[in-house]
Structure formats: structure tokens, C-alpha cells
Scaffold this motif. Structure first.
Motif, PDB file in Angstrom:
ATOM      1  N   SER A 108       0.838  -1.198   0.000  1.00 41.61           N
ATOM      2  CA  SER A 108       0.000   0.000   0.000  1.00 41.61           C
ATOM      3  C   SER A 108       0.869   1.243   0.000  1.00 41.61           C
ATOM      4  O   SER A 108       1.984   1.247   0.535  1.00 41.61           O
ATOM      5  CB  SER A 108      -0.939   0.024   1.219  1.00 41.61           C
ATOM      6  OG  SER A 108      -0.186   0.009   2.418  1.00 41.61           O
ATOM      7  N   SER A 109       0.366   2.306  -0.632  1.00 38.28           N
ATOM      8  CA  SER A 109       0.995   3.623  -0.533  1.00 38.28           C
ATOM      9  C   SER A 109       0.653   4.219   0.831  1.00 38.28           C
ATOM     10  O   SER A 109      -0.455   4.017   1.339  1.00 38.28           O
ATOM     11  CB  SER A 109       0.486   4.546  -1.643  1.00 38.28           C
ATOM     12  OG  SER A 109       0.814   4.034  -2.916  1.00 38.28           O
ATOM     13  N   VAL A 110       1.594   4.945   1.414  1.00 38.97           N
ATOM     14  CA  VAL A 110       1.376   5.517   2.743  1.00 38.97           C
ATOM     15  C   VAL A 110       1.942   6.925   2.805  1.00 38.97           C
ATOM     16  O   VAL A 110       3.044   7.183   2.302  1.00 38.97           O
ATOM     17  CB  VAL A 110       2.045   4.656   3.841  1.00 38.97           C
ATOM     18  CG1 VAL A 110       1.908   5.331   5.201  1.00 38.97           C
ATOM     19  CG2 VAL A 110       1.441   3.264   3.891  1.00 38.97           C
ATOM     20  N   ASP A 127       1.695   6.767  -4.026  1.00 36.05           N
ATOM     21  CA  ASP A 127       0.951   7.792  -4.773  1.00 36.05           C
ATOM     22  C   ASP A 127      -0.193   8.411  -3.988  1.00 36.05           C
ATOM     23  O   ASP A 127      -1.084   9.028  -4.561  1.00 36.05           O
ATOM     24  CB  ASP A 127       0.425   7.203  -6.087  1.00 36.05           C
ATOM     25  CG  ASP A 127      -0.514   6.024  -5.868  1.00 36.05           C
ATOM     26  OD1 ASP A 127      -0.811   5.689  -4.702  1.00 36.05           O
ATOM     27  OD2 ASP A 127      -0.960   5.432  -6.878  1.00 36.05           O
ATOM     28  N   THR A 128      -0.221   8.234  -2.660  1.00 35.37           N
ATOM     29  CA  THR A 128      -1.182   8.991  -1.861  1.00 35.37           C
ATOM     30  C   THR A 128      -0.800  10.479  -1.917  1.00 35.37           C
ATOM     31  O   THR A 128       0.352  10.830  -2.167  1.00 35.37           O
ATOM     32  CB  THR A 128      -1.205   8.491  -0.410  1.00 35.37           C
ATOM     33  OG1 THR A 128       0.146   8.234   0.026  1.00 35.37           O
ATOM     34  CG2 THR A 128      -2.017   7.219  -0.274  1.00 35.37           C
ATOM     35  N   LEU A 129      -1.760  11.361  -1.673  1.00 36.52           N
ATOM     36  CA  LEU A 129      -1.567  12.797  -1.894  1.00 36.52           C
ATOM     37  C   LEU A 129      -1.733  13.578  -0.588  1.00 36.52           C
ATOM     38  O   LEU A 129      -2.674  13.345   0.177  1.00 36.52           O
ATOM     39  CB  LEU A 129      -2.580  13.315  -2.919  1.00 36.52           C
ATOM     40  CG  LEU A 129      -2.575  12.607  -4.285  1.00 36.52           C
ATOM     41  CD1 LEU A 129      -3.772  13.061  -5.109  1.00 36.52           C
ATOM     42  CD2 LEU A 129      -1.277  12.882  -5.021  1.00 36.52           C
ATOM     43  N   VAL A 130      -0.816  14.500  -0.346  1.00 36.82           N
ATOM     44  CA  VAL A 130      -0.903  15.407   0.800  1.00 36.82           C
ATOM     45  C   VAL A 130      -0.721  16.831   0.275  1.00 36.82           C
ATOM     46  O   VAL A 130       0.284  17.142  -0.387  1.00 36.82           O
ATOM     47  CB  VAL A 130       0.172  15.098   1.862  1.00 36.82           C
ATOM     48  CG1 VAL A 130       0.052  16.086   3.023  1.00 36.82           C
ATOM     49  CG2 VAL A 130       0.046  13.669   2.358  1.00 36.82           C
ATOM     50  N   ASP A 144       4.639  12.168  -6.185  1.00 34.29           N
ATOM     51  CA  ASP A 144       4.089  10.914  -6.700  1.00 34.29           C
ATOM     52  C   ASP A 144       5.210   9.948  -7.094  1.00 34.29           C
ATOM     53  O   ASP A 144       6.119  10.323  -7.844  1.00 34.29           O
ATOM     54  CB  ASP A 144       3.212  11.171  -7.924  1.00 34.29           C
ATOM     55  CG  ASP A 144       1.965  11.966  -7.586  1.00 34.29           C
ATOM     56  OD1 ASP A 144       1.684  12.116  -6.391  1.00 34.29           O
ATOM     57  OD2 ASP A 144       1.285  12.436  -8.521  1.00 34.29           O
ATOM     58  N   HIS A 145       5.125   8.721  -6.579  1.00 35.56           N
ATOM     59  CA  HIS A 145       6.050   7.658  -6.987  1.00 35.56           C
ATOM     60  C   HIS A 145       5.228   6.668  -7.825  1.00 35.56           C
ATOM     61  O   HIS A 145       4.665   5.711  -7.298  1.00 35.56           O
ATOM     62  CB  HIS A 145       6.641   6.949  -5.773  1.00 35.56           C
ATOM     63  CG  HIS A 145       7.325   7.869  -4.815  1.00 35.56           C
ATOM     64  ND1 HIS A 145       7.200   7.754  -3.444  1.00 35.56           N
ATOM     65  CD2 HIS A 145       8.128   8.941  -5.029  1.00 35.56           C
ATOM     66  CE1 HIS A 145       7.909   8.697  -2.860  1.00 35.56           C
ATOM     67  NE2 HIS A 145       8.481   9.435  -3.804  1.00 35.56           N
ATOM     68  N   ARG A 157       7.004   3.010  -5.596  1.00 34.18           N
ATOM     69  CA  ARG A 157       7.423   2.795  -4.210  1.00 34.18           C
ATOM     70  C   ARG A 157       6.170   2.577  -3.390  1.00 34.18           C
ATOM     71  O   ARG A 157       5.146   3.206  -3.639  1.00 34.18           O
ATOM     72  CB  ARG A 157       8.150   4.018  -3.643  1.00 34.18           C
ATOM     73  CG  ARG A 157       9.521   4.290  -4.179  1.00 34.18           C
ATOM     74  CD  ARG A 157      10.211   5.283  -3.249  1.00 34.18           C
ATOM     75  NE  ARG A 157      10.934   6.306  -3.961  1.00 34.18           N
ATOM     76  CZ  ARG A 157      11.409   7.400  -3.403  1.00 34.18           C
ATOM     77  NH1 ARG A 157      11.206   7.630  -2.116  1.00 34.18           N
ATOM     78  NH2 ARG A 157      12.061   8.298  -4.119  1.00 34.18           N
ATOM     79  N   ALA A 158       6.251   1.701  -2.420  1.00 31.41           N
ATOM     80  CA  ALA A 158       5.094   1.459  -1.555  1.00 31.41           C
ATOM     81  C   ALA A 158       5.538   0.634  -0.359  1.00 31.41           C
ATOM     82  O   ALA A 158       6.589  -0.019  -0.387  1.00 31.41           O
ATOM     83  CB  ALA A 158       3.978   0.736  -2.316  1.00 31.41           C
TER      84      ALA A 158
END
Length: 573
Positions: A108-110, A127-130, A144-145, A157-158
Motif C-alpha cells: 500500500s501507498s502511505v 501515490d497517496t496525496l498530501v 508521486d512515486h 514505491r510502496a
């Protein structure tokens, strides 16, 4: 008047057919003081790929696991150290578990944002967004990876994607009124930056309502463009108040508590009367004390007064307290929370009425092999409990454990303990060399080689060997080694020579656990403990002989009765 602590508000909003089917997970945790001051608050979001059948489990695990472990790290670790070690350990676990499932994975992306004092610390992979909204400025904080494969975008990456981990780390200064938005790649192509600003600012006092507006608008835009709009989630965190500006001087790290002065019997400190001075070393002082309010007897450990400015040792001292607080075992001494605020730097442990293992062995020369192995197994369980918390004891010996009045063993000394690096590196053993090597120390410490759990296994095995034989396994003890060529002089002396009751299997187990080469010892402590427990479950040879003799007499009696009945049947014809 300046605010003493950080104040944060947050809200969340989902769009999903059913919450349990969502492939993303998010959470905010703001602890109470003093944990808030030591570790800060934390907001996390995770998201798994669409085609992962275990997406929900992976997302939930990464969020819950990170929050639970981060707030359990030692208080004196800084934010970056704590978060990266937790993420590294979590990544290793997720990667290993993914190898054991046939469908799906724990990948999972974190993105985790930690708010402490006047700084935010962003840890990100995938690829989660902040985003950060400051005034009218809306800016993406995460990078973004992603990679394109067959027209689909996948995280490059994850968490759990590989055995190693590469984490983006960014430190951001906070301002009162900052709003941070957490979301996932599913929102890409739906809302513009101006939409985010408008929908959030429409009524920023209710962050849950703002998240719902974002989710509904994103769903509407997605449906208008002809693609699915049922996997959106938004999390908003607003900085309401910031603590006063403060420098990171060492006193703050240790709670601004001074080191206690030298104490003698009869003197008092924070409502505790010193009954006995148990130990005075260059690093610490250990006292048996009595609470003058409750009359409860405890043990107080404090840094040595002359080390006031040696903050490296103070950091290690606080780590000792963390070990005692976190390790849960009946064979490891428990910490006692003071009933009143402390004015000095120390920690309290329960008082164990007993004697050292060396003293016990001297007073019980007739103790059986079974009794000695029972004590050894208790010591092994204590060391195992430390290893479960990634702690090396490094100084297992007959003088560092107590046997209480009921015959139970308790591990009480943590002067050389060390938290193992979760990224695979091993501590060099420099701390133990400063404290002092013993005859039970593993050879790698004297030689300056890398150390690990098997180093504790050696010390535990050496102590066990001494306990059942009264001797040492080698003529040249490891603490006297001067170079690698001296390893050839370490020739194992069979425990059966000193104690004929030792079985060949037990002797072989001791020989392996005491191998001078760390890599040739038991891979796990549990394997060695199993070898020690086997003799406890086997009847002694004398018991077998008595059982066979009883059985023989029983069947001889049965045969005699049957012969008598046969003779009577012939006579009565």
C-alpha cells in the motif's frame, strides 16, 4: 500568554458503496499530554491498487500498525528516527506476509504527517496525496512515486513492495491556520486547485462537512466524465494553535529534570526515604527506597551525579526506563509509576526480595540438574521477552539476575541493553565495552565484530553451563581475547565431564549455543530453549528402571494367578 501545547482539529469524508469495501484507510491520532509533547500528533492515509484483492486489509494494517508502533517508541527518539524505524519494521513484516499469500498482497501507498511543536514531519512512499492550504495558496507536499505499465499507473514505491524501503522525508514549518488535505490518486482528474480552495473555505469551521463537499463534488465530476466515482476519501487537518517558540536544548529532551544528588541511607528525595544503597557505579546509582506516604518499598535508579553534562549516557538511561516499561514478562522486573510528580531524573522498579543467581548457587550446592534447568529456562524466557521488543541485553550473567524467595528468577539489570536497528544493522557493542566485559560475554564483543540476538544466546548459554557445572565452557574466557587468532584457543569442555547427569543431547545443545562463531549458533533462541526443556519432560533413568521393575512384578503376579487357576481346574475335574 503563549500556548503550552499544540491544538489540532480534523475531519473525514468517504464515498464508497460500502465502507468495508474501500481500498484506502486513514486516521488521525492526537494523544494527551505528556505524550503529545514527546511524540506529537499524527495523521496517516494509505491506499492500495485497484486490482489487489487484499487492498482493504493492507490499508488498515499499515495505518493501525504505524500509529500503534510510533507512539510506543522511546520518548527520547526524535520524530524522524521513530517514524523511519517503525516504517522499516512494518515494511519488512508486510513484505514477508505477502510472500505467503496466493492472491493479493499487503502492499500500500502511505503518507504520514506528524505534528510536533511548531514543525510538521512528512513521511511518504507511493501515490497517496498530501496538500497544504495556507491562505489562498494550495500546494502539494508529497511527490508521486508512480510508473506506467500497460496503460495503468502503479506505485513505484510502496509499503511492503520490496524487502528494502525508500522513504521521502520532508520537514515543514507550521503556521496557525494551516490546513492539510490527505487524499488518494482516485481524485486525479476531478477537482482543480481552485475547487479545493473554494470547497474547503466555504465553511472551514466544520471539517467533516468540508470533506463531504469534496467527496460529493469529486463523485459528480467523475460521473460527468464517464468513469467510476465510488472510491474517494478525504481527510482534513487544521492547526488551531501552536505552542510557544522553544529551543531544543538537552534539558527539554529529558523533561528539564535535574539529576539527583548523592544519597545515603536515611536521606529523602521526592518523598522517598533511602533504606539501602544497592549500587554505585560511574554511570548510575541504585537505591532501595520506601515511599513515606504508602510505606511501599521500591528500587530507585538514577544517573550518577558527576554525569550531569554527559547527555549521551542520559539518552541511554531513558532507554533503560523504556525497556522496563514496555517489556511484559513475569521474569523481567516491572516499573512503578510514582504517585507524585518527579522533581528529579530517576525511575522506580518493584523491589525484589532475593539473591543473585551466583549467591543462590553457592547456597544450594545440592540442587538437582532439573532444578537448575528450571531456573535456566526462566532466564531464557526473560531474554526472549527483551528480544521480542528488539532489545539486546548484552550482559546476561549470574550477577545480573535475582532469585526471589519463591524461587522465581527476575531480570533486573539493563545497564548495557541496546535497541537493535530494525534496518538490519547491528550495534557494535561499544556500550558494553565501556561498561565492562565479563567471562560470559560473547567473543564478538571483545573482537569488535557485529553482534545480535545470538550474542545474547551465547551469554545465556554460558550462564546456563556455569549453573549446571560450576565451571566455564572454555579455559580461555572470551573477555580475554585479543584477536581473531585467539578463537582457535576456545576449545569447548564437555559439560558431562563436570556433571555426569548432563545428557549427550543437552551437551550438544550447549556446545552449539556456545560456538565462538556467531553464525553457527542456534538460529533462534526458541530452538535452544526447546533443547533445555526436553530433559525436564523426560523421566530419569532410575525412574525408567523402577517403572520397568514394577511392570515386571505385576505381570509375574498375573502369570502366577493364571497358573494357580489352571491347576485348580485340573484338580476339580
Amino acid at each position: 500568554m503563549a500556548h503550552a501545547q499544540l491544538l489540532v482539529s480534523y475531519g473525514q469524508g468517504f464515498v464508497a458503496p460500502e465502507r468495508r469495501q474501500h481500498r484506502s484507510s486513514m486516521s488521525v491520532q492526537i494523544p494527551d499530554a505528556p505524550l503529545l509533547q514527546a511524540k506529537g500528533g499524527c495523521a496517516v492515509i494509505s491506499d492500495s491498487v485497484t486490482r489487489n484483492t487484499m487492498a482493504k486489509q493492507a490499508g488498515d494494517l499499515s495505518v493501525r500498525g504505524f500509529l500503534a508502533d510510533y507512539f510506543s517508541t522511546p520518548d527520547h527518539w526524535d520524530v524522524k528516527t521513530s517514524a523511519t524505524r517503525v516504517l522499516s519494521a512494518l515494511n519488512s513484516w508486510c513484505y514477508s506476509q505477502s510472500q505467503n499469500v496466493h492472491e493479493g498482497s499487503f502492499v500500500s501507498s502511505v503518507s504520514a504527517l506528524i505534528f510536533r511543536h511548531r514543525q510538521a514531519h512528512l513521511f511518504h512512499m507511493g501515490d497517496t496525496l498530501v496538500f497544504r492550504l495556507r491562505g489562498a495558496e494550495f500546494e502539494q507536499m508529497s511527490r508521486d512515486h508512480v510508473t506506467d505499465i500497460g496503460g495503468y499507473r502503479y506505485p513505484s514505491r510502496a509499503l511492503g513492495l520490496d524487502g528494502s524501503i525508500d522513504i521521502d522525508y520532508t520537514q515543514l514549518p507550521l503556521k496557525q491556520g494551516d490546513i492539510f488535505l490527505f487524499t488518494t490518486q482516485a481524485v486525479r482528474g476531478t477537482l482543480l486547485p481552485s475547487d479545493y480552495v473554494r470547497l474547503i473555505r466555504q465553511d472551514a469551521s466544520d471539517l467533516d462537512a468540508a470533506c463531504e463537499r469534496l467527496a460529493n463534488e469529486a463523485k459528480t465530476r467523475a460521473q460527468e466524465r464517464g468513469y467510476g466515482g465510488d472510491q474517494f476519501c478525504f481527510q482534513l487537518v487544521r492547526i488551531d494553535e501552536l505552542p510557544e517558540e522553544a529551543s531544543d536544548h538537552p534539558g527539554q529532551v529529558y523533561g528539564d529534570l535535574p539529576i539527583p544528588p548523592e544519597l545515603a541511607s536515611g536521606e529523602r528525595l521526592d518523598g522517598f526515604e533511602v533504606i539501602q544503597v544497592l549500587s554505585r557505579t560511574a554511570q548510575s546509582r541504585v537505591y532501595r527506597v520506601r515511599d513515606t506516604h504508602t510505606q511501599r518499598t521500591m528500587v530507585m535508579k538514577a544517573p550518577s551525579p558527576e554525569l550531569s553534562l554527559r547527555n549521551a549516557y542520559l539518552e541511554h538511561f531513558l532507554m533503560q526506563q523504556w525497556v522496563v516499561e514496555r517489556v511484559n514478562s513475569p521474569f523481567v522486573v516491572r516499573v512503578v509509576e510514582p504517585s507524585r510528580p518527579r522533581r528529579y531524573l530517576y525511575y522506580l522498579m518493584e523491589n525484589v526480595e532475593g539473591e543473585t543467581l551466583r549467591q543462590w548457587a553457592t547456597r544450594h550446592p545440592q540442587a538437582t540438574l532439573i532444578q537448575r534447568l528450571e531456573i535456566a529456562n526462566q532466564l531464557g524466557k526473560a531474554v526472549q521477552a527483551l528480544h521480542h521488543r528488539e532489545v539486546l541485553h548484552q550482559q546476561v550473567s549470574p550477577d545480573n539476575v535475582l532469585i526471589d524467595v519463591h524461587g522465581k528468577l527476575v531480570l533486573t539489570d539493563f545497564s548495557a541493553c541496546h535497541v537493535r536497528e530494525v534496518d538490519g544493522h547491528r550495534h557494535s557493542g561499544e556500550l558494553l565495552r565501556q561498561v565492562g566485559l565479563s567471562e560470559h560475554t560473547a567473543p564478538e564483543y571483545a573482537l569488535g565484530d557485529s553482534v545480535g540476538r545470538r550474542s545474547d544466546q551465547y551469554s545465556f548459554a554460558s550462564t546456563t553451563y556455569w549453573l549446571i557445572t560450576g565451571q566455564m565452557p572454555y579455559v580461555l574466557t572470551p573477555d580475554r581475547l585479543r584477536g581473531h587468532t585467539d578463537l582457535e584457543a576456545l576449545s569447548y569442555r564437555s559439560a558431562r565431564v563436570a556433571n555426569p547427569e548432563v545428557s549427550p543431547a543437552l551437551d550438544d545443545a550447549l556446545r552449539r549455543a556456545l560456538d565462538p562463531q556467531r553464525g553457527l549458533r542456534f538460529r533462534r533462541m526458541s530452538e535452544f530453549l526447546h533443547a533445555l526443556r526436553v530433559p525436564l519432560g523426560r523421566p530419569r533413568e532410575r525412574d525408567w528402571q523402577e517403572a520397568r521393575s514394577d511392570s515386571r512384578r505385576f505381570w509375574q503376579g498375573v502369570a502366577g494367578i493364571l497358573l494357580l487357576l489352571l491347576v485348580l481346574s485340573w484338580l476339580l475335574r
